[in-house]
Design a protein around this motif. Structure first.
Motif, PDB file in Angstrom:
ATOM      1  N   TYR A 256       4.365   4.840   7.354  1.00 11.59           N
ATOM      2  CA  TYR A 256       3.738   3.602   6.887  1.00 11.59           C
ATOM      3  C   TYR A 256       4.509   2.911   5.766  1.00 11.59           C
ATOM      4  CZ  TYR A 256      -0.118   5.880   9.337  1.00 11.59           C
ATOM      5  OH  TYR A 256      -0.888   6.514  10.276  1.00 11.59           O
ATOM      6  N   ILE A 259       3.069   2.981   0.291  1.00  9.80           N
ATOM      7  CA  ILE A 259       1.717   2.423   0.314  1.00  9.80           C
ATOM      8  C   ILE A 259       0.864   3.023  -0.802  1.00  9.80           C
ATOM      9  CG2 ILE A 259       1.750   1.944   2.801  1.00  9.80           C
ATOM     10  CD1 ILE A 259       0.247   4.557   3.246  1.00  9.80           C
ATOM     11  N   SER A 306       8.774  -1.056   0.526  1.00 15.96           N
ATOM     12  CA  SER A 306       7.501  -1.240  -0.167  1.00 15.96           C
ATOM     13  C   SER A 306       6.990  -2.668  -0.032  1.00 15.96           C
ATOM     14  CB  SER A 306       7.648  -0.897  -1.650  1.00 15.96           C
ATOM     15  OG  SER A 306       6.397  -1.065  -2.307  1.00 15.96           O
ATOM     16  N   TYR A 308       4.272  -3.312  -1.762  1.00 12.81           N
ATOM     17  CA  TYR A 308       3.330  -3.311  -2.880  1.00 12.81           C
ATOM     18  C   TYR A 308       4.058  -3.180  -4.218  1.00 12.81           C
ATOM     19  CZ  TYR A 308       0.076  -2.371   0.913  1.00 12.81           C
ATOM     20  OH  TYR A 308      -0.633  -2.460   2.067  1.00 12.81           O
TER      21      TYR A 308
END
Length: 425
Positions: A256, A259, A306, A308
């Motif tokens: 993913y 996160i 990333s 975020y």
């Protein structure tokens, strides 16, 4: 209408009137036969489909220096995992082989003259699917010892009915498992297709008729207008430290990307390491949206992107572009099989190798398409990946439906909620 009675087990409820209920110690004998150093044994492993022979190429789990204390397993034994009952994916299994297994497990022998081990394999499948034994554990890791297990109760249907239930569930579960195998094969094909699309586009671009030239990198031909530049002239490390407690702690994952921890727990069902009052927040590394993070061991592709803002463990290496590039193009390039193999070449072995270092990556030649072409490739792969992921999501939903149906089927028959159809006897 079948007559029922209270089983006395709160999470079972009623069972058929003619079924018994007994403590486990009267049904199962826990045995522990230690392997003999003068003999060789097939190494077995506990899987979702029972006890199977461990493949020589299977590197999952820790490989012991020796097999002192390992236990002998016989065909038709039940093997129980009575530790970490809160998170163990596999709780029990019926052995189809003779061999040896870790001393951490409990091995149960059943008297075949009064019980069918297949019925109890399905019974424990039901117990484990709901983590029912977790409530009886008195340890922090939700572990049951032999005495605690022996004190618990299990149903005892008449032997003939146990055999009928087991025969019926064998047939029905085999049908379900075949459907699941077909879907898993389709999922594997889709994931391979996705990887092949990424490889083709990030290495050769979108124009199939483009003039190609020889290159010095892992794929021998690149479009004529692409450049080849060392990573250190495109990216640099970010060494900012985050000492603000409000910064979100992020988890780098191979599936993913980078996160938030709460998202990691929701997507994986696993617990993330939490910060506490003793954590030195000044040591955590800042990572910005659009940065990349190198995981500790990158043998499966540990260059993560990333989306975020936050911080990561100081053990990770964070880097970002210092020239004008499309960051999503490189997000895909860093997941391309050839790139991963190049990074693997900098390590020694799976168990003893060093971590990937930014310096190794920095001295690696990587492709630099024109910026507009990078953007076009990234947009194409975003669309294509979304299409494939949508299909994969449907396939995985089908698997979940089949899993739920299988659990429901087992529950209904091992508890006597349903009788095996007459035509199945």
């Amino acid at each position: 209408m079948r007559q029922m009675k209270n089983s006395g087990i709160s999470w079972v409820g009623e069972i058929p009137q003619d079924w018994g209920i007994q403590r486990n110690k009267y049904i199962f004998k826990i045995k522990k036969d230690i392997v003999l150093p003068t003999k060789s044994y097939q190494l077995l492993s506990l899987t979702t489909n029972g006890i199977k022979e461990k493949d020589e190429d299977d590197t999952s789990g820790k490989v012991p220096e020796n097999y002192d204390g390992y236990q002998i397993v016989r065909k038709h034994d039940l093997v129980m995992c009575l530790f970490d009952l809160d998170c163990s994916a596999v709780f029990s299994g019926l052995s189809y082989y003779d061999g040896m297994i870790s001393p951490a497990y409990k091995i149960l022998k059943i008297d075949n003259s009064v019980s069918d081990e297949r019925y109890y394999a399905y019974w424990f499948n039901y117990v484990s699917s709901k983590r029912y034994y977790k409530q009886y554990s008195k340890s922090l890791r939700y572990t049951l010892n032999a005495d605690e297990f022996n004190r618990l109760f299990s149903p005892v249907p008449p032997l003939e009915e146990q055999q009928c239930i087991a025969d019926f569930l064998d047939r029905e579960c085999e049908k379900i498992d075949k459907l699941k195998a077909d879907i898993l094969a389709q999922i594997d094909s889709l994931e391979q297709y996705k990887r092949s699309v990424i490889t083709e586009v990030v290495t050769h671009g979108l124009n199939s008729s483009a003039t190609m030239k020889d290159s010095e990198i892992w794929f021998t031909k690149i479009p004529q207008n692409w450049e080849i530049i060392k990573g250190k002239f495109i990216f640099t490390q970010r060494n900012e430290r985050g000492n603000n407690i409000s910064l979100k702690l992020l988890s780098p994952t191979q599936k993913y990307g980078v996160i938030p921890q709460d998202m990691y727990e929701e997507l994986t069902g696993m617990s993330a390491v939490k910060l506490n009052d003793k954590t030195n927040y000044a040591l955590l590394k800042t990572i910005h949206k659009g940065d990349y993070c190198i995981s500790l061991r990158s043998f499966q592709g540990g260059f993560e992107y990333s989306e975020y803002e936050g911080v990561v463990s100081p053990a990770y290496q964070v880097f970002y572009p210092i020239i004008n590039v499309d960051r999503e193009y490189y997000k895909y390039l860093f997941k391309e099989n050839g790139f991963i193999e190049v990074m693997n070449s900098y390590t020694m072995s799976l168990r003893d190798g060093k971590n990937i270092a930014f310096d190794d990556f920095g001295n690696t030649l990587i492709p630099v398409p024109p910026i507009q072409e990078q953007k076009a490739i990234a947009e194409y792969l975003n669309r294509k990946s979304a299409e494939i992921e949508h299909i994969l999501s449907d396939k995985k939903a089908q698997l979940e439906t089949l899993d739920d149906y299988k659990k429901s089927l087992i529950y209904e028959y091992v508890t006597g909620r349903k009788e095996v159809p007459i035509n199945e006897l």
